[in-house]
Design a protein around this motif. Structure first.
Motif, PDB file in Angstrom:
ATOM      1  N   ASN A  89       2.513  -3.987  -4.745  1.00 14.66           N
ATOM      2  CA  ASN A  89       1.845  -5.156  -4.165  1.00 14.66           C
ATOM      3  C   ASN A  89       2.820  -6.123  -3.494  1.00 14.66           C
ATOM      4  N   SER A  90       4.090  -5.733  -3.392  1.00 16.99           N
ATOM      5  CA  SER A  90       5.078  -6.567  -2.702  1.00 16.99           C
ATOM      6  C   SER A  90       5.340  -6.006  -1.313  1.00 16.99           C
ATOM      7  N   GLU A  91       5.034  -6.800  -0.304  1.00 17.28           N
ATOM      8  CA  GLU A  91       5.268  -6.350   1.068  1.00 17.28           C
ATOM      9  C   GLU A  91       6.754  -6.147   1.328  1.00 17.28           C
ATOM     10  N   THR A  92       7.578  -6.999   0.730  1.00 14.65           N
ATOM     11  CA  THR A  92       9.032  -6.877   0.894  1.00 14.65           C
ATOM     12  C   THR A  92       9.540  -5.560   0.334  1.00 14.65           C
ATOM     13  N   ILE A  93       9.105  -5.228  -0.889  1.00 13.33           N
ATOM     14  CA  ILE A  93       9.534  -3.973  -1.519  1.00 13.33           C
ATOM     15  C   ILE A  93       9.028  -2.782  -0.716  1.00 13.33           C
ATOM     16  N   CYS A  94       7.810  -2.874  -0.222  1.00 12.08           N
ATOM     17  CA  CYS A  94       7.253  -1.774   0.579  1.00 12.08           C
ATOM     18  C   CYS A  94       8.097  -1.521   1.827  1.00 12.08           C
ATOM     19  N   LYS A  95       8.540  -2.581   2.476  1.00 13.62           N
ATOM     20  CA  LYS A  95       9.363  -2.427   3.680  1.00 13.62           C
ATOM     21  C   LYS A  95      10.720  -1.818   3.341  1.00 13.62           C
ATOM     22  N   ILE A  96      11.297  -2.251   2.228  1.00  4.59           N
ATOM     23  CA  ILE A  96      12.581  -1.694   1.789  1.00  4.59           C
ATOM     24  C   ILE A  96      12.449  -0.196   1.541  1.00  4.59           C
ATOM     25  N   PHE A  97      11.369   0.193   0.872  1.00  7.23           N
ATOM     26  CA  PHE A  97      11.168   1.608   0.547  1.00  7.23           C
ATOM     27  C   PHE A  97      10.969   2.438   1.811  1.00  7.23           C
TER      28      PHE A  97
ATOM     29  N   GLY B 176      13.182   5.834   3.777  1.00  8.54           N
ATOM     30  CA  GLY B 176      12.617   7.118   4.191  1.00  8.54           C
ATOM     31  C   GLY B 176      11.341   7.512   3.489  1.00  8.54           C
ATOM     32  N   GLY B 177      10.857   6.650   2.587  1.00  7.87           N
ATOM     33  CA  GLY B 177       9.625   6.956   1.873  1.00  7.87           C
ATOM     34  C   GLY B 177       8.409   6.348   2.549  1.00  7.87           C
ATOM     35  N   GLN B 178       7.247   6.623   1.987  1.00  5.46           N
ATOM     36  CA  GLN B 178       5.993   6.064   2.491  1.00  5.46           C
ATOM     37  C   GLN B 178       5.520   4.977   1.534  1.00  5.46           C
ATOM     38  N   SER B 179       5.228   3.801   2.063  1.00  2.00           N
ATOM     39  CA  SER B 179       4.777   2.684   1.236  1.00  2.00           C
ATOM     40  C   SER B 179       3.291   2.441   1.415  1.00  2.00           C
ATOM     41  N   LEU B 180       2.609   2.217   0.308  1.00  2.00           N
ATOM     42  CA  LEU B 180       1.188   1.887   0.309  1.00  2.00           C
ATOM     43  C   LEU B 180       1.053   0.506  -0.324  1.00  2.00           C
ATOM     44  N   PHE B 181       0.732  -0.470   0.506  1.00  2.00           N
ATOM     45  CA  PHE B 181       0.748  -1.882   0.120  1.00  2.00           C
ATOM     46  C   PHE B 181      -0.565  -2.278  -0.557  1.00  2.00           C
ATOM     47  N   VAL B 182      -0.472  -2.666  -1.814  1.00  2.00           N
ATOM     48  CA  VAL B 182      -1.645  -3.044  -2.598  1.00  2.00           C
ATOM     49  C   VAL B 182      -2.066  -4.476  -2.270  1.00  2.00           C
ATOM     50  N   THR B 183      -3.343  -4.646  -1.981  1.00  2.00           N
ATOM     51  CA  THR B 183      -3.926  -5.967  -1.739  1.00  2.00           C
ATOM     52  C   THR B 183      -5.233  -6.061  -2.517  1.00  2.00           C
ATOM     53  N   LYS B 184      -5.859  -7.214  -2.461  1.00  2.00           N
ATOM     54  CA  LYS B 184      -7.156  -7.382  -3.114  1.00  2.00           C
ATOM     55  C   LYS B 184      -8.183  -6.431  -2.512  1.00  2.00           C
ATOM     56  N   GLU B 185      -8.105  -6.249  -1.194  1.00  2.00           N
ATOM     57  CA  GLU B 185      -9.048  -5.367  -0.501  1.00  2.00           C
ATOM     58  C   GLU B 185      -8.704  -3.896  -0.700  1.00  2.00           C
ATOM     59  N   ARG B 186      -7.431  -3.614  -0.911  1.00  2.00           N
ATOM     60  CA  ARG B 186      -6.976  -2.234  -1.100  1.00  2.00           C
ATOM     61  C   ARG B 186      -6.163  -2.144  -2.389  1.00  2.00           C
ATOM     62  N   PRO B 187      -6.845  -2.117  -3.534  1.00  2.00           N
ATOM     63  CA  PRO B 187      -6.158  -2.062  -4.829  1.00  2.00           C
ATOM     64  C   PRO B 187      -5.554  -0.688  -5.083  1.00  2.00           C
ATOM     65  N   VAL B 188      -4.920  -0.547  -6.217  1.00  2.00           N
ATOM     66  CA  VAL B 188      -4.216   0.698  -6.533  1.00  2.00           C
ATOM     67  C   VAL B 188      -5.144   1.908  -6.497  1.00  2.00           C
ATOM     68  N   ASP B 189      -6.376   1.767  -6.984  1.00  2.00           N
ATOM     69  CA  ASP B 189      -7.292   2.911  -7.004  1.00  2.00           C
ATOM     70  C   ASP B 189      -7.641   3.386  -5.591  1.00  2.00           C
ATOM     71  N   TYR B 190      -7.715   2.455  -4.667  1.00  2.00           N
ATOM     72  CA  TYR B 190      -7.967   2.818  -3.268  1.00  2.00           C
ATOM     73  C   TYR B 190      -6.868   3.751  -2.769  1.00  2.00           C
ATOM     74  N   TRP B 191      -5.615   3.382  -3.045  1.00  2.00           N
ATOM     75  CA  TRP B 191      -4.495   4.192  -2.557  1.00  2.00           C
ATOM     76  C   TRP B 191      -4.367   5.508  -3.316  1.00  2.00           C
ATOM     77  N   LEU B 192      -4.656   5.497  -4.603  1.00  2.00           N
ATOM     78  CA  LEU B 192      -4.612   6.752  -5.360  1.00  2.00           C
ATOM     79  C   LEU B 192      -5.644   7.739  -4.823  1.00  2.00           C
ATOM     80  N   ASP B 193      -6.814   7.240  -4.460  1.00  2.00           N
ATOM     81  CA  ASP B 193      -7.844   8.107  -3.874  1.00  2.00           C
ATOM     82  C   ASP B 193      -7.379   8.676  -2.535  1.00  2.00           C
ATOM     83  N   LYS B 194      -6.690   7.842  -1.745  1.00  2.00           N
ATOM     84  CA  LYS B 194      -6.173   8.300  -0.454  1.00  2.00           C
ATOM     85  C   LYS B 194      -5.152   9.416  -0.643  1.00  2.00           C
TER      86      LYS B 194
END
Length: 200
Positions: A163-171, A175-193
């Motif tokens: 859920n940290s945009e800064t950490i997501c950008k660092i990752f 070379g990795g893929q970051s999935l940014f958790v928000t209220k609209e896109r919680p962890v379960d949303y990204w796990l389903d993706k």
């Protein structure tokens, strides 16, 4: 070689707070204190203080008994809420991903929260900044690189859910893929993706 699926804890898997069971006026003072002293939180998360030290300072700050404050703190750490369905979904990913819980957290996470929820049963590895003496954003994500190397894995094709945009950008820069958790896109949303992409 499996890719890594990294997941954050606070703000991603769990939204509960320390001392949340305090009376509202005391909780407000706690929040105000840490808002004004953010460096204490940062230092606590990299092993410079123990939970006992922090609670002694807070007891003095709030002018309340240490033992009572400590008991609330420990109880709140042990009762942090994480969805069982989410944890089971993460466990199911272990057939195709090396799953790592990576958290900027405190000693109380290992001592009270993790055993209460049995988090170690759902991840291949649990990484806490307190034990590593380094946070996720330090040295351009050095902690991610260390953890991958220790486990004989690579960050390319790996995923971070955080859920940290800064950490997501660092990752992403690693070379990795970051999935940014928000209220609209919680962890379960990204796990389903991720699940639909991998066919788990």
């Amino acid at each position: 070689m499996k890719p890594i699926l990294f997941l954050d804890f606070d703000g991603t898997l769990c939204h509960d707070r320390f001392w949340r069971s305090l009376e509202q006026h005391l909780l407000g003072k706690v929040q105000q204190y840490f808002t004004s002293n953010k460096e204490i939180i940062r230092d606590w998360m990299v092993g410079r203080y123990t939970s006992e030290e922090i609670n002694r300072w807070m007891a003095e700050e709030l002018s309340i008994e240490y033992d009572g404050l400590w008991n609330v703190f420990v109880s709140d750490c042990k009762s942090m809420s994480v969805s069982k369905n989410t944890l089971q979904a993460i466990k199911d990913f272990r057939s195709q991903y090396f799953t790592i819980l990576i958290t900027d957290n405190m000693d109380c996470f290992d001592r009270f929260t993790m055993p209460a929820i049995n988090l170690q049963n759902y991840f291949d590895v649990v990484v806490n900044s307190y034990n590593r003496r380094i946070s996720k954003n330090e040295n351009n994500g050095e902690l991610f690189k260390r953890v991958a190397t220790e486990n004989g894995l690579e960050l390319i094709d790996s995923i971070l859910i955080d859920n940290s945009e800064t950490i997501c950008k660092i990752f992403q820069n690693l070379g990795g893929q970051s999935l940014f958790v928000t209220k609209e896109r919680p962890v379960d949303y990204w796990l389903d993706k991720v699940k639909s992409k991998t066919g788990i």
